[in-house]
Enzyme design. Structure first.
Site, PDB file in Angstrom:
ATOM      1  CG  HIS A 258      -2.086   0.934   1.109  1.00 25.83           C
ATOM      2  ND1 HIS A 258      -1.973   2.276   1.391  1.00 25.83           N
ATOM      3  CD2 HIS A 258      -3.364   0.729   0.721  1.00 25.83           C
ATOM      4  CE1 HIS A 258      -3.149   2.861   1.180  1.00 25.83           C
ATOM      5  NE2 HIS A 258      -4.002   1.950   0.775  1.00 25.83           N
ATOM      6  CG  ASP A 309      -8.225  -3.709  -2.772  1.00 23.89           C
ATOM      7  OD1 ASP A 309      -9.412  -3.355  -2.720  1.00 23.89           O
ATOM      8  OD2 ASP A 309      -7.282  -2.917  -2.895  1.00 23.89           O
TER       9      ASP A 309
END
Length: 373
Positions: A258, A309
């Site tokens: 991320h 996700d």
């Protein structure tokens, strides 16, 4: 002036909506772990929009307002029916168009006072789950299902999507997913929404712009890509050769790492647990087992932990949701955060107009067209 690619590390504004500090995500100061385990999505909507949790009366009123506005306008239903009857239409493109069309049906679309903007916020949040569900059914030749007034957003979405009452664990899982995706500081789609409405454009334009940003695979499309990867792997024993082949080819493994979190996405663990429970319930634990094996390899080799996700893919698959609906579902949740940031932008607006570091040629002289080579 020196450019920062992707605005990484640039603080563009102040906000009271959410924060990411030391790998901890909070909504209005409440830790995401606390909210995910204890709150309903409707409470999160109120929290993000009012910067405080509601009392019982306030929550009941919000639910009443959302239920009143939940029906999808017939204009949007007819628009979806005008599409050729097949499954090739990209759901995010359909959603983007539907929200823009929704603005055309709203007589208050260009009324910019706070009261009108709040009423539009209610309409948008209330209608987006039904819009996604209606599109899904219409493209399959099925009639849309009317939401039940007594159901909350999580339960109603699953009901209007599948046409049957969801189980309590399915509602719990989807409620948690909605909370976890509700807001995430100045992510790409939220920043897009704020840039749009900073021109004093209307809220429907801001949301349409945000959906356009979310449509990209580097933002909202990652969980669909994860499910595609798991489907290609097929069985647990195929996970290691598949992932190692990807790494050898220097191909990206979706669902890991991320831009902001350095030591792991705090949202991932909640969906990991729901993936385990749901895949066990459906008798398809292989999706969870494959995910675990992929996580082991990637975190060991690349030192990249999974993000939100990664496990949301197997959660949504286990809820019987079509894979290309994963990103529109993201929008159902993130609508709450987009609206919170739009209202905040309106409340203390300044046009967002950054500069660019020029890297083109310098001191050129105009040459008449007849003299150009």
């Amino acid at each position: 002036m020196t450019a920062t690619r992707g605005l990484e590390g640039v603080v563009a504004t102040t906000s009271s909506v959410s924060s990411i500090i030391d790998d901890t995500l909070t909504y209005v100061g409440y830790d995401i772990d606390d909210l995910t385990e204890n709150a309903s999505f409707e409470e999160i909507i109120y929290l993000l929009w009012h910067l405080r949790l509601p009392n019982k009366t306030e929550l009941a009123e919000l639910k009443k307002q959302l239920a009143k506005e939940a029906a999808v306008p017939q204009e949007i239903i007819e628009h979806f029916k005008s599409y050729p009857l097949n499954n090739v239409h990209p759901p995010m493109a359909a959603l983007r168009t539907a929200i823009s069309l929704l603005g055309l049906t709203d007589s208050e679309a260009d009324v910019m006072n706070p009261e009108a903007n709040y009423r539009k916020a209610i309409r948008l949040q209330a209608k987006v789950p039904g819009i996604v569900a209606a599109f899904s059914r219409i493209r399959k030749g099925l009639d849309p299902v009317e939401p039940k007034e007594e159901y909350g957003i999580a339960e109603n979405f699953l009901y209007t999507l599948n046409g049957e009452d969801p189980s309590p664990i399915e509602v719990e899982a989807f409620n948690k997913a909605l909370i976890l995706h509700a807001d995430h500081e100045l992510n790409a789609s939220t920043f897009t929404a704020r840039v749009c409405v900073a021109t004093l454009s209307d809220i429907y334009s801001g949301i349409t712009a945000a959906i356009g940003a979310l449509k990209g695979p580097l933002h909202g499309g990652a969980n669909e890509a994860v499910m595609k990867m798991l489907t290609e792997i097929g069985e647990v024993e195929n996970a290691e050769p598949y992932i190692r082949s990807k790494m050898e080819k220097k191909e990206k493994v979706m669902g890991f790492g991320h831009r902001v979190y350095k030591h792991g996405d705090p949202r991932a663990k909640h969906l990991k647990e729901m993936s385990k429970r749901l895949t066990n319930l459906t008798g398809e634990s292989k999706w969870y087992d494959m995910s675990i094996r992929v996580e082991e390899i990637v975190t060991s080799e690349k030192k990249l932990p999974p993000n939100v996700d990664f496990y949301s893919a197997s959660v949504y698959h286990s809820l019987g949701i079509d894979h290309d609906l994963f990103t529109p579902i993201f929008a159902v949740s993130r609508m709450s955060g987009w609206i919170a940031h739009i209202l905040e932008q309106y409340d203390n607006n300044r046009l967002i107009r950054p500069r660019a570091e020029y890297t083109g040629p310098d001191k050129q002289t105009f040459v008449p067209i007849d003299e150009r080579a």
